[in-house]
Design a protein around this motif. Structure first.
Motif, short mmCIF file in Angstrom:
data_model
loop_
_atom_site.label_atom_id
_atom_site.label_comp_id
_atom_site.label_asym_id
_atom_site.label_seq_id
_atom_site.Cartn_x
_atom_site.Cartn_y
_atom_site.Cartn_z
N VAL A 106 0.85 -1.19 0.00
CA VAL A 106 0.00 0.00 0.00
C VAL A 106 0.89 1.24 0.00
O VAL A 106 1.71 1.43 0.90
CB VAL A 106 -0.94 0.04 1.22
N GLY A 107 0.73 2.07 -1.02
CA GLY A 107 1.43 3.34 -1.09
C GLY A 107 0.44 4.48 -0.98
O GLY A 107 -0.77 4.27 -0.88
N CYS A 137 9.71 0.85 -11.19
CA CYS A 137 10.03 -0.52 -10.74
C CYS A 137 9.22 -1.59 -11.48
O CYS A 137 9.29 -2.77 -11.13
CB CYS A 137 9.78 -0.65 -9.23
N GLY A 138 8.43 -1.19 -12.48
CA GLY A 138 7.74 -2.16 -13.32
C GLY A 138 6.55 -2.84 -12.68
O GLY A 138 6.36 -4.04 -12.82
N LEU A 139 5.68 -2.07 -12.00
CA LEU A 139 4.57 -2.65 -11.25
C LEU A 139 3.21 -2.17 -11.79
O LEU A 139 3.11 -1.17 -12.48
CB LEU A 139 4.66 -2.24 -9.77
N PRO A 156 -3.10 0.43 -4.07
CA PRO A 156 -2.29 -0.78 -4.13
C PRO A 156 -1.15 -0.69 -5.13
O PRO A 156 -1.24 -0.01 -6.15
CB PRO A 156 -3.30 -1.84 -4.56
N MET A 157 -0.06 -1.43 -4.83
CA MET A 157 1.08 -1.61 -5.72
C MET A 157 1.40 -3.10 -5.73
O MET A 157 1.54 -3.71 -4.67
CB MET A 157 2.28 -0.80 -5.21
N THR A 158 1.48 -3.70 -6.91
CA THR A 158 1.59 -5.15 -6.98
C THR A 158 2.22 -5.61 -8.28
O THR A 158 2.23 -4.87 -9.27
CB THR A 158 0.20 -5.79 -6.79
#
Length: 515
Positions: A205-206, A220-222, A253-255
């Motif tokens: 979570v950002g 970062c390719g997310l 979200p970041m995933t």
């Protein structure tokens, strides 16, 4: 009060002590743990729900990989493995006794940016002056995630103040890019970006007020989502510029897997966060919106592309969408420079005073640059009156109306009978740049000013053969020339809400089909 350097030294030692000492080694993960940490969020949840994998072994696997990631890129702040494993054991016991999962996120480890308070833990947010500041209760989002069955297990690094698109502070230091350590991981959610990219967390979570989720996700390719205001509860978290609510910060979200974006948003909004946070929007997950009921149910969509000179990833995306049967038109942005400026003027109206008051507790220095030398930028207090601030807010309000009208007018050129369904644009004017060089956030901040939800998705990475520098040409302005002169393909090598989530799935599927 001890000198700030003594506080930092003591905190760093406590952080080191929080890592199981036998985890500070190579070859830490076994084959099963590697399989677990390489698994997408949707499959993880299926296997947790069926008890094929226990919450304890999934939490252990990601905790180990997070420690490996931390030793590579310095991405963690708070490490609470024992607490996380105790929570995981409770979940396993509940499933064994009842045959039912606790909630839609049952057993899923989730990492959190270091501003999301957890009871009994410090929340430092890059300030030495906040060492020893323990939370007496959870942020609302933490309570919601726990109610949904998640397992919070680590928190991640940020820049001092959060108000930087890179991640560096005097307490924990710098978080570099996991693909190329000479480049930045972005910010302010850079610790999350680096950790998730190294698969030390399945979902992080950002927060985002000007690009702080999307910038590190792109570098970062997310996959990620910057939701609209109030969709995800913010109450009980710490922040800079608290009280400024014209352009609020949002959590998202970041995933590594697009499924994680939908899983997170659906779980959180269906938990009725408005009953715990008075500013949360009273709106459950809308399956009709997700199925694009207002967009022809996803058939024959029309995407607008906002071009940047020489951005190869946009060409790839356009070709993939056209091959999938969708239409692509050029998006003509209006007043982006004005939107960027008025949004930043609102955000920084009292930023210097805010930062000075916080750091005065211990006299810690205010970081003036993210560079390795002495140049850079820092938001400055514009020193405006309340009346002048109101005029900025009024200007922003009027410009949002102009932008809405501009978007609606595109119905005349799409051929679908609808306006453009979504806009595709770069996250930044470059791939992840060297440390201290990420000084342009216009591509992201305008959408905060407009309050448009926005996702990121990975397309490709810098290839020194395909992405050579363009020949000298006319420049829009001095910054355009600066970006051109900074770019070196070898230096940049390897830098990688319902309707918007669904349309991102469509774009992602089109890209996947061309690989």
């Amino acid at each position: 009060m001890p000198h700030w350097t003594a506080l930092v030294a003591e905190k760093k030692q406590r952080q080191l002590n929080s890592i199981p000492q036998d985890w500070l080694t190579c070859g830490l993960l076994n084959a099963r743990e590697i399989e677990i940490t390489n698994t997408s969020v949707d499959v993880l949840l299926e296997r947790l729900a069926s008890a094929e994998w226990t919450a304890i072994e999934v939490t252990t696997a990601f905790s180990k990989r997070a420690i490996v990631a931390h030793q590579l890129v310095n991405c963690l702040t708070e490490i609470f493995v024992d607490r996380a494993l105790a929570r995981a054991a409770e979940l396993d016991d509940h499933l064994k006794k009842t045959g039912k999962i606790v909630g839609p996120l049952h057993g899923l480890p989730i990492s959190l940016k270091d501003q999301i308070c957890i009871k009994g833990l410090e929340t430092i947010m890059g300030y030495a002056s906040w060492i020893g500041k323990y939370a007496d209760k959870n942020a609302v989002l933490v309570d919601v995630l726990i109610e949904c069955g998640a397992v919070p297990f680590v928190r991640t690094n940020v820049p001092q103040t959060l108000m930087w698109p890179e991640s560096f502070n005097s307490v924990f230091g710098r978080t570099p890019n996991p693909y190329n350590r000479s480049l930045t991981s972005g910010g302010s959610s850079g610790g999350e970006g680096a950790l998730v990219a190294l698969k030390g967390s399945p979902l992080g979570v950002g927060s985002d007020i000007g690009g702080s989720i999307r910038i590190p996700s792109a570098f970062c390719g997310l996959y990620s989502l910057r939701p609209s205001y109030g969709r995800v509860p913010y109450c009980g978290a710490l922040n800079s510029l608290e009280g400024q609510d014209s352009v609020p910060s949002v959590f998202g979200p970041m995933t590594n897997s697009l499924s994680g974006v939908k899983v997170f948003m659906k779980a959180v909004v269906n938990a009725k966060p408005w009953l715990k946070d008075p500013l949360a929007v009273r709106k459950k997950w809308d399956e009709d919106e997700y199925n694009l009921a207002d967009h022809g149910y996803g058939k024959d969509l029309c995407f607008g592309i906002m071009w940047d000179d020489g951005v190869r990833s946009l060409e790839i995306t356009k070709a993939a969408l056209q091959k999938a049967g969708h239409k692509v038109v050029d998006w003509k942005p209006i007043k982006h420079r004005l939107l960027q400026q008025v949004t930043m003027d609102i955000l920084t109206a009292a930023s210097t005073e805010d930062i000075m008051i916080t750091t005065s507790v211990t006299g810690e220095p205010i970081i003036a640059t993210m560079e390795l030398d002495d140049t850079g930028f820092r938001p400055q207090n514009s020193g405006i009156t309340a009346y002048q601030l109101w005029q900025l807010q009024k200007l922003r309000q009027n410009t949002r109306k102009e932008y809405l009208d501009h978007w609606e007018a595109t119905a005349s050129e799409t051929g679908t009978g609808r306006p453009v369904d979504a806009i595709i644009c770069p996250v930044a004017a470059y791939a992840a740049p060297p440390h201290g060089k990420n000084s342009y956030t216009n591509y992201t901040t305008v959408w905060n000013g407009l309050d448009y939800p926005a996702t990121t998705f990975p397309v490709t990475t810098v290839d020194s053969t395909l992405d050579g520098q363009e020949p000298p040409h006319g420049f829009y302005d001095d910054f355009d020339q600066y970006v051109y002169e900074m770019y070196d393909p070898e230096k940049f090598k390897n830098a990688p809400e319902e309707a918007v989530i669904k349309m991102t799935e469509i774009v992602d599927a089109a890209l996947t089909a061309t690989k």
